[in-house]
Design a protein around this motif. Structure first.
Motif, PDB file in Angstrom:
ATOM      1  N   UNK A   1       0.834  -1.212   0.000  1.00 29.74           N
ATOM      2  CA  UNK A   1       0.000   0.000   0.000  1.00 29.74           C
ATOM      3  C   UNK A   1       0.860   1.251   0.000  1.00 29.74           C
ATOM      4  N   UNK A   2       0.810   1.994  -1.104  1.00 32.92           N
ATOM      5  CA  UNK A   2       1.351   3.348  -1.092  1.00 32.92           C
ATOM      6  C   UNK A   2       0.157   4.294  -1.057  1.00 32.92           C
ATOM      7  N   UNK A   3       0.245   5.309  -0.232  1.00 33.53           N
ATOM      8  CA  UNK A   3      -0.845   6.276  -0.144  1.00 33.53           C
ATOM      9  C   UNK A   3      -0.294   7.630   0.255  1.00 33.53           C
ATOM     10  N   UNK A   4      -1.146   8.628   0.220  1.00 31.47           N
ATOM     11  CA  UNK A   4      -0.729   9.972   0.583  1.00 31.47           C
ATOM     12  C   UNK A   4      -0.592  10.088   2.093  1.00 31.47           C
ATOM     13  N   UNK A   5       0.271  10.995   2.533  1.00 30.49           N
ATOM     14  CA  UNK A   5       0.461  11.198   3.963  1.00 30.49           C
ATOM     15  C   UNK A   5      -0.763  11.869   4.568  1.00 30.49           C
ATOM     16  N   UNK A   6      -0.897  11.729   5.887  1.00 30.69           N
ATOM     17  CA  UNK A   6      -2.089  12.257   6.558  1.00 30.69           C
ATOM     18  C   UNK A   6      -1.722  12.818   7.923  1.00 30.69           C
ATOM     19  N   UNK A   7      -2.585  13.632   8.441  1.00 26.87           N
ATOM     20  CA  UNK A   7      -2.418  14.221   9.765  1.00 26.87           C
ATOM     21  C   UNK A   7      -3.782  14.226  10.449  1.00 26.87           C
TER      22      UNK A   7
END
Length: 225
Positions: free
Chosen positions: A149-155
């Motif tokens: 799984x590659x995905x966008x970073x999150x906060x």
């Protein structure tokens, strides 16, 4: 369409531009050592192998299992230092991901290691920050049941703090910077198109191993013996 209306639309677009996602810029990642410096690192390791008063393992196993955090980064860096003279390192990765900065530390430590062959073996999970670490290796081998799984970073805002619009904008810019660094590393290592990687990462769902193989994210799916 009148000139006045066009001007108003342009003004509106300008006002909200910083809130809208922009296309990521393709650039060589800044975590990669240049060839000249790596040649010096490898030359020194070769000299040290000849004079060291101990046997040196041909292949050094490096284990990265669990959450990617500062403790994990320190543990992996210690393993790499202990294997600094080994000509081959094999990094076993089984991780759901974790902290971006810790993953960068591990990636840099792998890339700066003197080994001429850096191989990643992917366990049950190679996800999020774990993907970044895997890209530090020259050869990436998945198992048939690897979840990739590659995905966008999150906060996630802390509910105990006040998040003003400026705090949200600051977080947005930082996440955008992380996404650009993350996906450019993957593009460099795999040869995949940055825009295509960004579209895939935005889906926030695991990638089929066949897709990963076709786009250079992995090089082989190991067949059970």
């Amino acid at each position: 369409m009148s000139a006045d209306l066009l001007a108003r639309i342009a003004a509106l677009e300008g006002a909200i531009a910083e809130f809208l996602p922009a296309a990521l810029e393709r650039r060589r990642n800044g975590f990669e050592p240049c060839d000249r410096l790596m040649a010096k690192v490898r030359a020194k390791a070769e000299i040290d192998r000849d004079v060291v008063c101990m046997s040196v393992a041909e292949v050094a196993p490096i284990n990265m299992v669990g959450e990617v955090d500062d403790a994990m980064a320190t543990a992996v860096c210690d393993q790499l230092e202990a294997a600094r003279l080994c000509p081959t390192i094999e990094v076993f990765i089984d991780s759901e991901g974790g902290d971006f900065d810790a993953a960068v530390r591990i990636f840099r430590a792998i890339r700066w290691h003197a080994a001429t062959l850096k191989r990643a073996r992917l366990g049950r999970r190679c996800m999020s920050a774990g993907v970044l670490v895997a890209m530090g290796c020259d050869v990436r081998i998945a198992s048939p049941n690897t979840e990739f799984l590659l995905h966008l970073t999150a906060d996630q805002p802390d509910h105990r703090e006040r998040w003003t619009i400026y705090r949200h904008l600051e977080s947005m810019r930082r996440l955008r910077w992380s996404d650009q660094q993350y996906l450019n590393v993957i593009a460099d290592a795999s040869g995949a198109d940055l825009a295509e990687l960004a579209i895939e990462a935005a889906k926030d769902e695991p990638q089929p191993l066949a897709w990963c193989l076709a786009h250079g994210l992995i090089h082989e799916i190991e067949v059970p013996k």
